[in-house]
Scaffold this active site. Sequence first.
Site, short mmCIF file in Angstrom:
data_model
loop_
_atom_site.label_atom_id
_atom_site.label_comp_id
_atom_site.label_asym_id
_atom_site.label_seq_id
_atom_site.Cartn_x
_atom_site.Cartn_y
_atom_site.Cartn_z
N TYR A 131 -7.20 7.94 -34.47
CA TYR A 131 -7.04 7.33 -33.13
C TYR A 131 -5.70 6.62 -32.94
CZ TYR A 131 -9.69 3.05 -34.80
OH TYR A 131 -10.16 1.95 -35.44
N GLU A 132 -5.39 6.37 -31.68
CA GLU A 132 -4.06 5.83 -31.28
C GLU A 132 -2.93 6.77 -31.71
OE1 GLU A 132 -4.76 3.71 -29.31
OE2 GLU A 132 -6.55 2.71 -30.06
N GLY A 133 -3.17 8.04 -31.64
CA GLY A 133 -2.17 9.03 -32.06
C GLY A 133 -2.41 9.44 -33.49
#
Lengths: 596, 596
Positions: free
Chosen positions: A439-441
């Site tokens: 998550y978050e890239g």
Amino acid sequence: MQIYKAPLRDMRFVLHEVFGSADLAKLSSEVDLQPELIDSILEEAGKLAEQVLLPLNASGDEEGCHLENGVVRTPKGFKEAYAKFCAGGWTALACDREYGGQGLPESVNKFVEEMICSANLSFGLYPGLSRGAYLALRHHGADELKKRYLPKLAEGTWSGTMCLTEAHCGTDLGMLRTKAVPRDDGSFAISGNKIFISAGEHDLTENIIHLVLARLPDAPAGSKGISLFLVPKFLPTSDNKPGTRNGVLCTAIEHKMGIKASATCQLTFENATGWLVGAPHRGLAAMFTMMNSERLSVGIQGLAISEAAYQSAVVYARERLQGRSLAGAQHPEKPADPIIVHPDVRRMLLTMRAYAEGCRALGAWVARALDTLEYGKDPALRQQAEDFTALMTPIVKALFTDFGFEAANIGVQIHGGHGYIRDHGVEQYVRDARIAMIYEGTNGIQALDLVGRKLGAHNGRLLRGFFHPIAEFIAAHKTHPKLASMVGALEKALGALQLATATIAEAGLRDAEEAGAAASEYLRLFGLVALGFMWARMAKVALEALPTAHGEAAFYHAKLVTARFYMERILPQAGALYLAIKSGKQAMMAFDEAAF
Amino acid sequence: MQIYKAPLRDMRFVLHEVFGSADLAKLSSEVDLQPELIDSILEEAGKLAEQVLLPLNASGDEEGCHLENGVVRTPKGFKEAYAKFCAGGWTALACDREYGGQGLPESVNKFVEEMICSANLSFGLYPGLSRGAYLALRHHGADELKKRYLPKLAEGTWSGTMCLTEAHCGTDLGMLRTKAVPRDDGSFAISGNKIFISAGEHDLTENIIHLVLARLPDAPAGSKGISLFLVPKFLPTSDNKPGTRNGVLCTAIEHKMGIKASATCQLTFENATGWLVGAPHRGLAAMFTMMNSERLSVGIQGLAISEAAYQSAVVYARERLQGRSLAGAQHPEKPADPIIVHPDVRRMLLTMRAYAEGCRALGAWVARALDTLEYGKDPALRQQAEDFTALMTPIVKALFTDFGFEAANIGVQIHGGHGYIRDHGVEQYVRDARIAMIYEGTNGIQALDLVGRKLGAHNGRLLRGFFHPIAEFIAAHKTHPKLASMVGALEKALGALQLATATIAEAGLRDAEEAGAAASEYLRLFGLVALGFMWARMAKVALEALPTAHGEAAFYHAKLVTARFYMERILPQAGALYLAIKSGKQAMMAFDEAAF
């Protein structure tokens, strides 16, 4: 068992001894931030983590969140724990004084985040998302919005989310479809479906403030046509209480591998009332304020799991009697020796320890830069700090989470078959840690950010700001009688990194796929060197402290041996990574797509 | 989604083209084992895996096993699937003709095991344990026991277990406490508690045959006082039907991270009737017949997960549209390109592919040696085969399972956030794969077996038998116009392995802890070289097949590119591993135990 004692001694070492805390008082809006105050704040956070959050970690995993008629129920005890969390002022810790915060620097806040996430990663996500929303709103919101929402986020009675992902787009937000239609009163009607929204719905706070990416009617296609909107679950009344229910509904929560006590929501917005945050079509830039802060925090989550997994593994390795030392029985009075006598078990423990302590130091270095950027007076130092945080954000996010997952797995391995059983609690670290790499890239996206955006920025200025202090340190210590061999290992790894950088800079200029093919290995190589520098600096500090350490000699000795372990056992991977990078893209791109 | 098509083309490549199947007819008790027959057996096994076992994999994980009043219920559909499995003759495949088996060689059986475990690892454990019990009994049991039990195990109506572990001892079986008291009738009364017993209780078969390690009253202490007993759940009647219930009870099943459809049981034996298998106090040796077979099978489980995770990831990477190729849009008519265009995604896919196909080849090589050992006529060749399987058992077990877990994680990573959601099914591969690194001897124990028992055996004879064919291959192909660069990479890695071997042989002779400190990295280095040899050989075969390949050129091209990928991107790790090994034990052993 899940065991956790806040690593306060190591935090003090990093904060006061490695980076120095004398100037921290100038790097915050807290005017009298003395070392003793910091220490007592960390101590209190440690107690909260150990006594309130840790006991809910396994039970929260077992129970998970439940959705009924659009209402999400968090696991037993979470509501009470969150109330204590707010009452203790922890949501306000790093918020601005003007909005009711305590104004403490990230240099302190990141340690607190670490402790929270070591004890209970799922719990940590709730205030973590609020923190991101706070920062995005503070940097990009109109005064009216800031006055209304920031104090609520700071006190924790309202929480925040970031609503980016839709079913068909995650990495590629240019494709998003959620719409925002302007209304006459200056508000917007938001409609669309979002997925994977952490803390999107829950029972911990009286209101939830969604920051939502959506398209205005006149928006250009792609990522340049995305705007950011604030959409509260309940519209605030004139005296800022939760009023009318807004058109946002949780339609499902995900059934996940881990972080089960964190509600991951599908949200439907139907003519929900929202307000623009920042300029029209500039939503992605505004969201990236939030995203960059979140990426660093996700890195800290990885470190947090490394520490928790390490501590549980150490206790087991001391207690589990099995076999005899290869050097002959160490505890002949017992039926067998504890497995901590075995070099291979120590190799595993020291790998975890080298990751956790190395990442803690690197994280503290980045946090210091964040504080300089926020509060520093000298424009040159602020520029340096901005360069450094931009460069380090993808590395902290990807390296720390890769290591966190690896450490969690080593922890299970040390427990043997018992580690695979849920009751022992350590397999939860593996499942929880796994999401942080995504998550978050995803970590692959972090690597592309590093080679694509950071490496070439300002003709390599970001890189030079990182290479110079390492090269200076090497030059100053390469003949040091006790540090020379460690510094030699660091010099070799830095050489590999510089060669790799030149290879990518040259090949990537011709062909962007060459940079893409090298990205993941380059990020790892970069991270290994950064951690190598941390370990060399920590070894130096430990060496200088030893003669007068008295009762603490064991602490500094442990630092020195762990530094040596890192240099001998982990850092040599740098050479292999360089060879892989040098080989170029052909082995990947020559493979016929149809043949996969 | 969980997607699986049996990789029959690759199995035929390995079996017929790389190792040659002409002589397999001589290496089995099946006299007329023509290549076409093998292919049709593999095809049928593939259908069973795809159509019967795969559909139960995710549902079995979700439902798990349930224990009520000592009775274990397997998930919905398992009973019917197992009945089909037996009816198809799959339990009998590699059993001896004299006990109702089909007498097929391991060279075929290991491929069948792979397909079963790719489709449903939990299911595969039930017949897998029976196979181990069959082999132990066949090699060590008295004729009376063999005649009574082997036909039942072969037809699958009765299943087997191996009961080693107790709560306080897993690796260190010398501490086990289960007791066996002789009775006048030649049987023994077995009493004690065992844990982690796979397939210890379930509803798939009419009887369960436990092979139990226990101590006789006069047993010497430690591992030299352990005997092996056969303890059936139901005592057979004179006409070999399940009769009186024996004194063995399942008291609990474990709540695990994965393989949830496999019942992991706690068993209590209370004056249970058993019969000695093999000589008194020689139980550990007898159990190791079973254990070695199981270790190879566990390695195959790792390969099986690599393959399954790869296939699911490929489908997702082709379908998921997100972003554009770094070389410019490849599918401008679509809203985005499929992520398979990205070098970093291809790097991940090719890593999984290189693991799966490389391990498949190495596994087949070991299986051929097992068949030579079992059926070969030439004593010199049989000795070679015995040396080779002894050397390779720890490597297949540890390397394949490490890679299987890594591949499963890469699969999740390619799926991004969707990979973390249980409905997509790929996170199950991570949880299922995790156990394979632990059971049947942790991978750390495998490494100690390699450096402690295999490396020095017969003055290095086992090693020479492995190094020689590689060195010969290198000498014969190092100037080959199209193989030279791959062979060069292999030569470099072999050089690192030989240096590492010399380092350990010398240091380990002085100090066993030095060997222990190097063990895990040495096993990995060894495995990388072994797989490198497989890839070089496969590249050669592919190169030679290409000119006349016609419709199959794409298959052979893919082999060549994957071989190159392995040599350029994975094999260079050998150098870093050697450096870590060379650094010795000090970084681990100098760390003060109290400071962990």
